[in-house]
Design a protein around this motif. Structure first.
Motif, PDB file in Angstrom:
ATOM      1  N   THR A  65      -4.949 -17.808  -0.159  1.00 42.38           N
ATOM      2  CA  THR A  65      -5.841 -18.853   0.333  1.00 42.38           C
ATOM      3  C   THR A  65      -7.274 -18.626  -0.127  1.00 42.38           C
ATOM      4  N   ASP A 111      -2.565 -16.321   7.235  1.00 41.28           N
ATOM      5  CA  ASP A 111      -3.468 -16.882   6.229  1.00 41.28           C
ATOM      6  C   ASP A 111      -4.927 -16.522   6.463  1.00 41.28           C
ATOM      7  N   LEU A 136      -2.884 -22.925  -0.226  1.00 41.47           N
ATOM      8  CA  LEU A 136      -2.210 -22.036   0.695  1.00 41.47           C
ATOM      9  C   LEU A 136      -1.010 -21.427   0.005  1.00 41.47           C
ATOM     10  N   ALA A 196      -9.836 -20.691   4.064  1.00 47.85           N
ATOM     11  CA  ALA A 196      -9.920 -21.513   2.860  1.00 47.85           C
ATOM     12  C   ALA A 196     -11.104 -22.463   2.990  1.00 47.85           C
TER      13      ALA A 196
END
Length: 267
Positions: free
Chosen positions: A191, A31, A15, A34
């Motif tokens: 990410t 974000d 991150l 991921a």
């Protein structure tokens, strides 16, 4: 994409920890997805082919419709992957003793896989900032903090693309040291560093609302709290619309491709 980390018993992720200004108030929703879960090798076998973002930026909040297109690079079998959306500030809003409460500043979060709505579940783990990135850490380690991911299980067939969408609203962040204060929305692409290979394409389309125009944005700021990247990197489509396009990039080794920010300063 060079590194892939194991975190806790089943979750790992990278991150970006973007620090645009020391007095910045963080917010949710910055974000991208991921890959999480125990995988063999240094990175996921899944590649992010396209990342398209439709962002509506207002004076107080931002709405995002994010579309991510993935492809399994295996040729002999489907791949199963836990996909998580990091949510750093969630731990500051909820104790989450039973790991089930996802309420907080992130509003109206909905996730779709190939057009079908999917309910996410919380996964938790400890991370620490190292060299500008949040990486797995042990609980109690100096500088470590607890992270939560909105996670879903996804199967990626051979030879077929899988589309994951995420829709949400989020209050804008802001600075307190600058007067008048600066209001902003950040988004990080870092990410995506542990998906297979490079990210094929990122297109961020921004629509300004609440009376804002492109000329109202804070394009230059000595503190780093303004729009990033600089204005020449954006395509201005109209007084209220602009677009940022990146092709075939590696956010972990290309600092200029680790994220962007939209910002305006009250008069």
């Amino acid at each position: 994409m060079k590194r892939y980390f194991f975190l806790g018993t089943c979750a790992f992720a990278l991150l970006a920890s973007v620090s645009w200004a020391n007095d910045t108030a963080l917010h949710d929703g910055r974000d991208g997805p991921a890959p999480l879960g125990d995988r063999h090798g240094p990175e996921s076998v899944i590649r992010m082919v396209r990342e398209h973002l439709a962002i509506t930026f207002g004076k107080e909040e931002t709405a995002v419709r994010a579309t991510f297109v993935f492809r399994n690079t295996k040729t002999d079998a489907p791949a199963r992957q836990i996909v998580g959306f990091p949510d750093r500030t969630k731990m500051f809003h909820n104790e989450m003793d039973d790991g089930s409460d996802l309420s907080g500043p992130l509003q109206d979060l909905v996730t779709f896989v190939n057009g079908k709505e999917r309910k996410s579940r919380p996964l938790r783990g400890w991370v620490k900032e190292r060299d500008g990135f949040d990486t797995p850490a042990r609980r109690g380690e100096k500088g470590a903090f607890e992270q939560i991911w909105h996670a879903i299980d996804v199967e990626f067939p051979v030879g077929r693309e899988v589309t994951i969408e995420r829709h949400y609203r989020v209050p804008n962040g802001g600075t307190v040291a600058e007067m008048p204060p600066v209001t902003f929305f950040q988004y990080t692409t870092a990410t995506g560093g542990v998906w297979k290979g490079t990210i094929g394409e990122m297109i961020a389309g921004v629509t300004l609302t609440d009376g804002l125009t492109v000329d109202d944005l804070l394009w230059k700021s000595s503190s780093g709290s303004g729009v990033s990247p600089a204005r020449p990197d954006w395509r201005i489509l109209s007084p209220t619309k602009m677009r940022l396009v990146w092709k075939d990039f590696e956010p972990r080794t290309e600092p200029e491709h680790r994220g962007f920010q939209i910002a305006w300063q009250r008069k």
